[in-house]
Design a protein around this motif. Structure first.
Motif, PDB file in Angstrom:
ATOM      1  N   ASP A  49     -35.245  24.686  -8.746  1.00 27.02           N
ATOM      2  CA  ASP A  49     -35.048  24.006  -7.474  1.00 27.02           C
ATOM      3  C   ASP A  49     -35.420  22.529  -7.627  1.00 27.02           C
ATOM      4  O   ASP A  49     -36.505  22.199  -8.132  1.00 27.02           O
ATOM      5  N   LEU A  50     -34.525  21.644  -7.200  1.00 29.44           N
ATOM      6  CA  LEU A  50     -34.745  20.212  -7.393  1.00 29.44           C
ATOM      7  C   LEU A  50     -35.973  19.723  -6.637  1.00 29.44           C
ATOM      8  O   LEU A  50     -36.764  18.943  -7.175  1.00 29.44           O
ATOM      9  N   SER A  51     -36.157  20.167  -5.411  1.00 31.70           N
ATOM     10  CA  SER A  51     -37.312  19.710  -4.638  1.00 31.70           C
ATOM     11  C   SER A  51     -38.622  20.142  -5.288  1.00 31.70           C
ATOM     12  O   SER A  51     -39.607  19.385  -5.300  1.00 31.70           O
TER      13      SER A  51
ATOM     14  N   SER B 255     -29.904  21.604  -5.894  1.00 28.79           N
ATOM     15  CA  SER B 255     -30.505  21.128  -4.657  1.00 28.79           C
ATOM     16  C   SER B 255     -30.015  21.993  -3.506  1.00 28.79           C
ATOM     17  O   SER B 255     -28.802  22.214  -3.366  1.00 28.79           O
ATOM     18  N   PRO B 256     -30.908  22.523  -2.653  1.00 32.97           N
ATOM     19  CA  PRO B 256     -30.466  23.354  -1.524  1.00 32.97           C
ATOM     20  C   PRO B 256     -29.687  22.575  -0.476  1.00 32.97           C
ATOM     21  O   PRO B 256     -29.008  23.182   0.362  1.00 32.97           O
ATOM     22  N   GLU B 257     -29.746  21.261  -0.500  1.00 31.67           N
ATOM     23  CA  GLU B 257     -29.037  20.460   0.483  1.00 31.67           C
ATOM     24  C   GLU B 257     -27.583  20.203   0.111  1.00 31.67           C
ATOM     25  O   GLU B 257     -26.835  19.637   0.913  1.00 31.67           O
TER      26      GLU B 257
ATOM     27  N   GLU C  44     -26.048  15.252  -7.961  1.00 30.32           N
ATOM     28  CA  GLU C  44     -27.221  15.100  -7.101  1.00 30.32           C
ATOM     29  C   GLU C  44     -28.513  15.216  -7.898  1.00 30.32           C
ATOM     30  O   GLU C  44     -29.450  14.417  -7.717  1.00 30.32           O
ATOM     31  N   VAL C  45     -28.612  16.197  -8.791  1.00 30.64           N
ATOM     32  CA  VAL C  45     -29.825  16.390  -9.584  1.00 30.64           C
ATOM     33  C   VAL C  45     -30.069  15.190 -10.488  1.00 30.64           C
ATOM     34  O   VAL C  45     -31.191  14.660 -10.564  1.00 30.64           O
TER      35      VAL C  45
ATOM     36  N   LEU D 255     -19.253  10.949 -14.674  1.00 27.55           N
ATOM     37  CA  LEU D 255     -20.188  10.032 -14.060  1.00 27.55           C
ATOM     38  C   LEU D 255     -21.602  10.203 -14.614  1.00 27.55           C
ATOM     39  O   LEU D 255     -22.373   9.247 -14.663  1.00 27.55           O
ATOM     40  N   LEU D 256     -21.946  11.420 -15.072  1.00 29.23           N
ATOM     41  CA  LEU D 256     -23.281  11.668 -15.603  1.00 29.23           C
ATOM     42  C   LEU D 256     -23.557  10.805 -16.826  1.00 29.23           C
ATOM     43  O   LEU D 256     -24.649  10.266 -16.989  1.00 29.23           O
TER      44      LEU D 256
END
Length: 470
Positions: free
Chosen positions: A156-158, A182-184, A197-198, A230-231
């Motif tokens: 989990d990212l958070s 990420s859960p978002e 996002e990560v 993009l990474l």
């Protein structure tokens, strides 16, 4: 005017559920990730806005007044990796390490995590593919235990960002970026939107804290780095970890490096006790013999800016089948076929046309540069005549279809490496430059000159055998 403005704000908007690409109209196929049926309506199109000039928090200063000491590289504890990185890890730098499964990425980075950890510089190793106990077993095997090396198994990212806040590491290693989500953000872990996002969140954390970050990335079946292109643009350094799973040699190549050159290559040896750097890897590519053997020739290849002495082997066998076999290992099949054609037409060796021919390299090294052409041709000619080449001889040069031997880059550097390893004779193209003292160098202009290193009687016998077969 008011009604027209209202209709513009209420216009529907569409978004790809896989990569997050947005558009004002519906499409059957996303032009970003090329997925079918993933573009769905999700809300109204955002109103067109313009950005007004904002308040300047830090004034621009002349570039000569910028303190460059903040970008000083810190050693990873692994000299071969430092060579590729340009001296070590720069604070705030984000490095993407990609490679095929099982090549040794996790083993190398765990060794880096332990060697770079200290009382002043903590290291946080986050694994999303294995449990903490599995990583501990590997750490015991390769002796990568340190009091200031922290380990967490999270996806989990958070939670990962929370570990960074609690540990305050100087180095973060994430294995791998495709397993954290990420859960978002909608989408499964490893999807384009999740990877973007990560990576973006970790890059922001690295730049704000001055924390070096190593991200492990997966590769596709074609060998390209998985995830959005993009990474690779977001990170500061991109490293490719290469190697044959059945060989001990592993190579780390720099594809992108904002802090150094991409010409360097790091050499490692993978064994039961872990992975170690090879400051002098040429010994893996050579076979030490008391007497020379027919069908073998040595050359010096350049991996980046590092010269490596490699051995080319060839074997010819009489066959009864209409189409003889042509088998290669570690060499390009097209280059070997070209050398066979040049030997038959320009070297007048006709015995090769009706024989099975096997050619390979020693130690798992791959020779793809044209500078190995002369060594391949001489190994084939030596095998066809069953005559060994002179001892302590290296051959360097590109061979054209007209039979000419062309110059290649770095001849002086190659000769210096061969001389350092004890080789006393060399075949090179004309005008090689400065020659190491005590080394005998024979300049050859074409294949006829190069084939003179073989005994003339044996060459004549090989030609006669070819004419008898015809």
């Amino acid at each position: 005017m008011a009604a027209r403005t209202k209709s513009t704000k209420d216009r529907p908007s569409y978004r790809c559920t896989e990569c997050g690409w947005q558009t004002a109209k519906w499409l059957g196929r996303c032009p970003e990730c090329h997925a079918w049926g993933t573009v769905e309506e999700y809300g109204s199109a955002p109103a067109v806005r313009t950005t007004a000039p904002g308040r300047v928090t830090t004034s621009a200063v002349p570039i000569g007044q910028v303190d460059g000491r903040q970008a000083t590289a810190r050693s990873t504890g692994v000299p071969e990796l430092d060579r590729v990185l340009g001296g070590g890890l720069v604070p705030g730098a984000v490095v993407l390490v990609a490679g095929e499964p099982g090549v040794g990425k996790s083993t190398l980075l765990l060794d880096v995590a332990a060697k770079s950890a200290s009382s002043e510089h903590r290291t946080l190793y986050v694994t999303g593919e294995e449990s903490a106990s599995q990583v501990r077993l590997r750490a015991d095997r390769i002796h990568a235990i340190h009091d200031h090396l922290y380990l967490a198994a999270e996806t989990d990212l958070s939670t990962v960002l929370g570990h960074i806040e609690a540990v305050q590491p100087s180095l973060l290693i994430l294995d791998s970026v495709q397993t954290v989500a990420s859960p978002e953000i909608d989408g499964a872990p490893g999807g384009m939107a999740q990877v973007r996002e990560v990576a973006g969140a970790l890059i922001r954390a690295s730049k704000e804290r001055g924390m070096s970050t190593l991200l492990v990335g997966h590769v596709t079946k074609d060998g390209n780095i998985a995830g959005p292109r993009l990474l690779e643009h977001l990170v500061d350094v991109v490293l490719n970890f290469e190697g044959d799973r059945h060989a001990r040699l592993r190579l780390v190549r720099g594809v992108k490096n904002r802090y150094g050159t991409t010409d360097e290559v790091g050499c490692f040896e993978l064994h039961d006790e872990g992975i170690t750097g090879l400051a002098d890897p040429s010994g893996l590519f050579l076979t030490r013999r008391a007497e020379p053997v027919p069908g073998t020739c040595l050359t010096v290849t350049l991996e980046g800016r590092r010269p490596l002495v490699a051995e080319v082997q060839a074997l010819t066998v009489d066959t009864q089948i209409p189409t003889p076999r042509r088998t290669t290992s570690g060499l390009e099949t097209s280059r070997v076929s070209m050398m066979l054609a040049v030997l038959e037409q320009r070297g007048r060796i006709k015995a090769l046309g009706k024989q099975d021919i096997y050619s390979a390299t020693v130690g798992g090294v791959r020779l793809s540069e044209p500078a190995a052409d002369l060594a391949v041709a001489l190994a084939l000619a030596s095998a066809a005549s069953d005559t060994p080449l002179p001892k302590n001889l290296v051959a360097i040069g590109e061979v054209g279809l007209a039979g000419e031997v062309r110059r290649v880059t770095g001849v002086q550097r190659r000769l210096a490496e061969a001389h350092r390893l004890g080789f006393t004779h060399a075949l090179v193209p004309t005008d090689p430059g400065k020659i190491p003292e005590g080394m005998k160098v024979l300049e050859v202009a074409d294949m006829s000159d190069a084939l003179r290193v073989l005994p003339r009687s044996r060459r004549r016998e090989a030609r006669q055998e070819g004419e008898d077969r015809r």
